[in-house]
Design an enzyme around this catalytic site. Sequence first.
Site, PDB file in Angstrom:
ATOM      1  CE  LYS A 135      -4.085  -1.818   0.037  1.00  0.00           C
ATOM      2  NZ  LYS A 135      -4.924  -1.784  -1.145  1.00  0.00           N
ATOM      3  CE  LYS A 171      -5.089 -10.370  -4.354  1.00  0.00           C
ATOM      4  NZ  LYS A 171      -4.977  -9.376  -3.305  1.00  0.00           N
ATOM      5  CE  LYS A 187     -12.522  -6.602  -3.092  1.00  0.00           C
ATOM      6  NZ  LYS A 187     -13.594  -7.360  -2.601  1.00  0.00           N
TER       7      LYS A 187
HETATM    8  P1  TYM Z   1     -10.547  -9.107   0.331  1.00  0.00           P
HETATM    9  O1  TYM Z   1     -11.829  -8.393   0.244  1.00  0.00           O
HETATM   10  O2  TYM Z   1      -9.332  -8.485  -0.276  1.00  0.00           O
HETATM   11  O3  TYM Z   1     -10.644 -10.545  -0.283  1.00  0.00           O
HETATM   12  C1  TYM Z   1     -11.650 -11.411   0.172  1.00  0.00           C
HETATM   13  C2  TYM Z   1     -11.207 -12.852   0.035  1.00  0.00           C
HETATM   14  O4  TYM Z   1     -10.928 -13.162  -1.331  1.00  0.00           O
HETATM   15  C3  TYM Z   1      -9.637 -13.724  -1.424  1.00  0.00           C
HETATM   16  N1  TYM Z   1      -9.021 -13.312  -2.694  1.00  0.00           N
HETATM   17  C4  TYM Z   1      -8.430 -14.168  -3.536  1.00  0.00           C
HETATM   18  N2  TYM Z   1      -8.256 -15.502  -3.491  1.00  0.00           N
HETATM   19  C5  TYM Z   1      -7.629 -16.082  -4.536  1.00  0.00           C
HETATM   20  N3  TYM Z   1      -7.184 -15.397  -5.619  1.00  0.00           N
HETATM   21  C6  TYM Z   1      -7.338 -14.062  -5.704  1.00  0.00           C
HETATM   22  N4  TYM Z   1      -6.916 -13.414  -6.782  1.00  0.00           N
HETATM   23  C7  TYM Z   1      -7.986 -13.382  -4.640  1.00  0.00           C
HETATM   24  N5  TYM Z   1      -8.322 -12.090  -4.407  1.00  0.00           N
HETATM   25  C8  TYM Z   1      -8.950 -12.068  -3.203  1.00  0.00           C
HETATM   26  C9  TYM Z   1      -8.863 -13.172  -0.239  1.00  0.00           C
HETATM   27  O5  TYM Z   1      -7.784 -14.013   0.092  1.00  0.00           O
HETATM   28  C10 TYM Z   1      -9.918 -13.154   0.809  1.00  0.00           C
HETATM   29  O6  TYM Z   1     -10.051 -14.417   1.423  1.00  0.00           O
HETATM   30  N6  TYM Z   1      -8.438  -8.961   4.777  1.00  0.00           N
HETATM   31  C11 TYM Z   1      -9.505  -9.624   4.073  1.00  0.00           C
HETATM   32  C12 TYM Z   1     -10.875  -9.306   4.659  1.00  0.00           C
HETATM   33  C13 TYM Z   1     -10.968  -9.654   6.091  1.00  0.00           C
HETATM   34  C14 TYM Z   1     -10.914 -10.949   6.671  1.00  0.00           C
HETATM   35  C15 TYM Z   1     -11.035 -10.765   8.067  1.00  0.00           C
HETATM   36  C16 TYM Z   1     -10.803 -12.221   6.130  1.00  0.00           C
HETATM   37  C17 TYM Z   1     -11.112  -8.756   7.114  1.00  0.00           C
HETATM   38  N7  TYM Z   1     -11.151  -9.432   8.311  1.00  0.00           N
HETATM   39  C18 TYM Z   1     -11.031 -11.855   8.952  1.00  0.00           C
HETATM   40  C19 TYM Z   1     -10.776 -13.304   7.026  1.00  0.00           C
HETATM   41  C20 TYM Z   1     -10.912 -13.111   8.405  1.00  0.00           C
HETATM   42  C21 TYM Z   1      -9.404  -9.154   2.633  1.00  0.00           C
HETATM   43  O7  TYM Z   1      -8.507  -8.463   2.270  1.00  0.00           O
HETATM   44  O8  TYM Z   1     -10.379  -9.478   1.848  1.00  0.00           O
END
Ligand code: TYM
Length: 331
Positions: free
Chosen positions: A111, A194, A197
């Site tokens: 970031k 990867k 979004k």
């Molecule tokens: P976020 O919103 O970035 O992503 C949500 C979930 O999607 C998975 N993901 C992917 N998996 C495989 N390939 C990809 N290209 C890909 N892009 C996204 C992420 O690994 C994630 O599982 N920090 C988390 C949100 C969060 C969370 C938590 C998750 C907040 N608190 C507690 C688990 C437990 C996140 O960035 O989500």
Amino acid sequence: MQTVVSGIRPTGNLHLGNYFGAMQNFVKMQETDNCYFFIADYHSLTTHPTPADLHGNVKQVLVEYLACGLDPEKSTLYLQSDIPETAELYLFLNMNAYQGELERCTSFKDKIRSQPENVNAGLLTYPTLMAADIIIHKAHKVPVGKDQEQHLEMTRTFANRFNRMYKADYFPEPVAYNFGENLIKIPGLDGSTKMGKSEGEGNAIFLFDTPEAIRKKVMKAVTDSGPTEPNQAKPQAIENLFNLMKALSEQETLQFYEDSYNACAIRYGDMKKQLAEDVIRFTTPFRERILELLKDDVYLGKVVKMGRDKAHESAAKTIKEVREIIGFKSF
Ligand code: TYM
């Protein structure tokens, strides 16, 4: 029965990475485990959405959770911001989270590089809020994609540190979980490893994309002039296309293109056309359910209330015990 917690940030529609990395595990786990799935709306504030955008995105992700098959009767579906206990636990964890370890976190370093104009304390302490989300329900398993592995490691550090500090065997050690052997990483269409979004235009395919949008994006995916020697190693962008096909297409289709590649006879245009149709076949049922559910505000209101009540019960119990362990006693 084990306790499962996971969440997704409401910063846009769900893409195929979210689905294969996280959601498909959520849907399976709700059948056997005690599951808490939330919408990480506190976390999304690091990017400063407007009030209207915040609410719209939360609604969209809620609808997409349901459209993917999450059942509010089987698992607890809730909004992170409905459980202020999480924010209190985040405060406690932050008192014992060190600047150095937070600064070393890969997602924070990324970031700093990608948005140097907005490096805020919420980004720095993102892993402690995530740890609070997980341990507020004393979770054992956390279904996430590969990119979240380090955050889970930090969650274990914070949970263990709390246990050691207060000589209490209180929080379990949660692990990142996937039904398959390994955590998943779905690649982007732009040649990057990867799908995400916050990556550039054309990188991600969303469950809610129209067939026309999907065809356009897939046909624009990065390729090259093709292999020149039999069984040549694949460059990253080509490997990405094959990996997407592996996730979405029939085994025979994948095999056909693997063989064509290895024989230097592959036509990327044909492969992309096939991949686009396979993506559309996969996403169309989700898109249809999303469109239906978006109209049903009454039902969505019921789902959110039910989730809030169930999540609150579990979180309130943890925070009461944590306060006692820390030494907050009533007079
Ligand atoms: P976020 O919103 O970035 O992503 C949500 C979930 O999607 C998975 N993901 C992917 N998996 C495989 N390939 C990809 N290209 C890909 N892009 C996204 C992420 O690994 C994630 O599982 N920090 C988390 C949100 C969060 C969370 C938590 C998750 C907040 N608190 C507690 C688990 C437990 C996140 O960035 O989500």
